[in-house]
Structure formats: C-alpha cells, structure tokens
Design a protein around this motif. Sequence first.
Motif, short mmCIF file in Angstrom:
data_model
loop_
_atom_site.label_atom_id
_atom_site.label_comp_id
_atom_site.label_asym_id
_atom_site.label_seq_id
_atom_site.Cartn_x
_atom_site.Cartn_y
_atom_site.Cartn_z
N LEU A 106 28.42 34.97 46.54
CA LEU A 106 29.84 34.83 46.20
C LEU A 106 30.07 35.13 44.72
O LEU A 106 31.07 35.74 44.36
CB LEU A 106 30.34 33.43 46.56
CG LEU A 106 30.38 33.10 48.05
CD1 LEU A 106 30.68 31.63 48.26
CD2 LEU A 106 31.42 33.97 48.76
N ALA A 107 29.12 34.72 43.88
CA ALA A 107 29.25 35.00 42.44
C ALA A 107 29.18 36.50 42.17
O ALA A 107 29.93 37.03 41.34
CB ALA A 107 28.16 34.27 41.66
N VAL A 108 28.31 37.21 42.89
CA VAL A 108 28.22 38.67 42.76
C VAL A 108 29.55 39.30 43.17
O VAL A 108 30.07 40.19 42.48
CB VAL A 108 27.06 39.23 43.60
CG1 VAL A 108 27.15 40.75 43.72
CG2 VAL A 108 25.72 38.83 43.02
N ALA A 109 30.12 38.85 44.28
CA ALA A 109 31.39 39.41 44.76
C ALA A 109 32.50 39.18 43.74
O ALA A 109 33.31 40.08 43.48
CB ALA A 109 31.75 38.80 46.11
N ARG A 110 32.55 37.97 43.15
CA ARG A 110 33.57 37.69 42.13
C ARG A 110 33.39 38.59 40.91
O ARG A 110 34.37 39.10 40.35
CB ARG A 110 33.53 36.21 41.72
CG ARG A 110 34.20 35.29 42.73
CD ARG A 110 34.39 33.88 42.17
NE ARG A 110 33.11 33.21 41.93
CZ ARG A 110 32.43 32.53 42.85
NH1 ARG A 110 32.91 32.41 44.07
NH2 ARG A 110 31.28 31.95 42.54
N LYS A 111 32.15 38.80 40.51
CA LYS A 111 31.88 39.67 39.36
C LYS A 111 32.32 41.10 39.67
O LYS A 111 32.91 41.78 38.82
CB LYS A 111 30.39 39.63 39.00
CG LYS A 111 30.04 40.45 37.78
CD LYS A 111 30.77 39.95 36.54
CE LYS A 111 30.40 40.74 35.31
NZ LYS A 111 31.16 40.32 34.13
#
Length: 196
Positions: A27-32
């Motif tokens: 999810l952090a990768v997607a937000r980035k």
Amino acid sequence: MSKDPIAAHLALSREALERASGDASLLAVARKIAEVIAASLRAGHKLLIAGNGGSAADAQHIAAEIVGRYKKDRPAYAAIALTTDTSALTAIGNDYGFEHVFSRQVEALGRRGDVLLAMTTSGRSPNILSCLKAARSQGLVTVGFTGAKGSALGASCDHLLVAPSDDTAVIQQIHMAFAHGICEVIEQTLSHGSQA
C-alpha cells in the motif's frame, strides 16, 4: 464433482485482493506511485503507459481515467497509452522488431519529468524491458506493475508494485484495483491543489 470454475476464480481473486489490501508495504508503494504521478502531472508532464495483451487494454483504461476523469470533474491531464497507435506499432514492429514497439515511442514522446508506467505480469516481456531502459536513459520516472514472479523487474524501475499472485488474470485484476485507487489519489490531490 468439480468446483464451479467461476466461483473458484472469484475465490482466488478475493484471496489475492485480501492479501494485497493487508500488505502495508504494498500500500505504501501504491501511495508513493500516486504521489509521483500526481507531481509529474501537476508540473505539466505526462504519463506514458505500456503493456501487452490484457495489460495493453489496462494501459488504455488507465489513460482514459487520467485524460477524462475518474470520479469527479476536474482539469484534464496528459496520459498516453503506447498500445493504441496501430500504424506506429506495426511500422516499428516491422522495421525494428517487436521488442522496440514501446521503446521507440518513449524515445519520440518521453521527456524528462514524465512518468512511464510499464505493466508486465511476468516481469520478463522484452518490449517492456526495452521500454524501461529507454525511459531511464531519457530521465523519465519508471514505474512497474508485475506479479509475484516478476520482482526482478525492480532493477529497471524507480517504483515497483508486485501483485501477490502468480495467476495472470488475478495479477491483472489486482493491477486495475490498485490503478483505480491510484487514480482516486491523483484526482483528489490535483483537484484540491494539495502537495503530492
């Protein structure tokens, strides 16, 4: 008695989506990725998207969400699916080889500050790898979407989203679920004028 194939596919999809939605690092990768694309679009750059087969259709779908709208009226932003120009695809494929159908377009259309989203469920498609190489050499930000067996693609990407599945159809479904979430973040960010 064999299990209903439709129910089996839906169960497989649900399990993979549950794994994805519970993975904090994913999810952090997607937000980035959403932040990087929003910042590029806000600065007047564009999003280029490439993929083969079902991922080619997904590339067009994502471009449409950016150019048109996802959920709300707002200014149009520049996104191009490199899968749609049949004259360019066939000319490049004929003259240079299928490996270059996307890289040649990146060389022509890509500019420093643009973002390339490259989609490959396997992580090994030669034309996607060539495309990423061209994008990096021209100063584009490189984003990859792949499946569980494609993590080596990370060597060619600034940001890599790995769907937690090795089933092609399920990988593509997860890619589009993330793409829709990313489009929502982009749209909210650019509509509210907040910093990406």
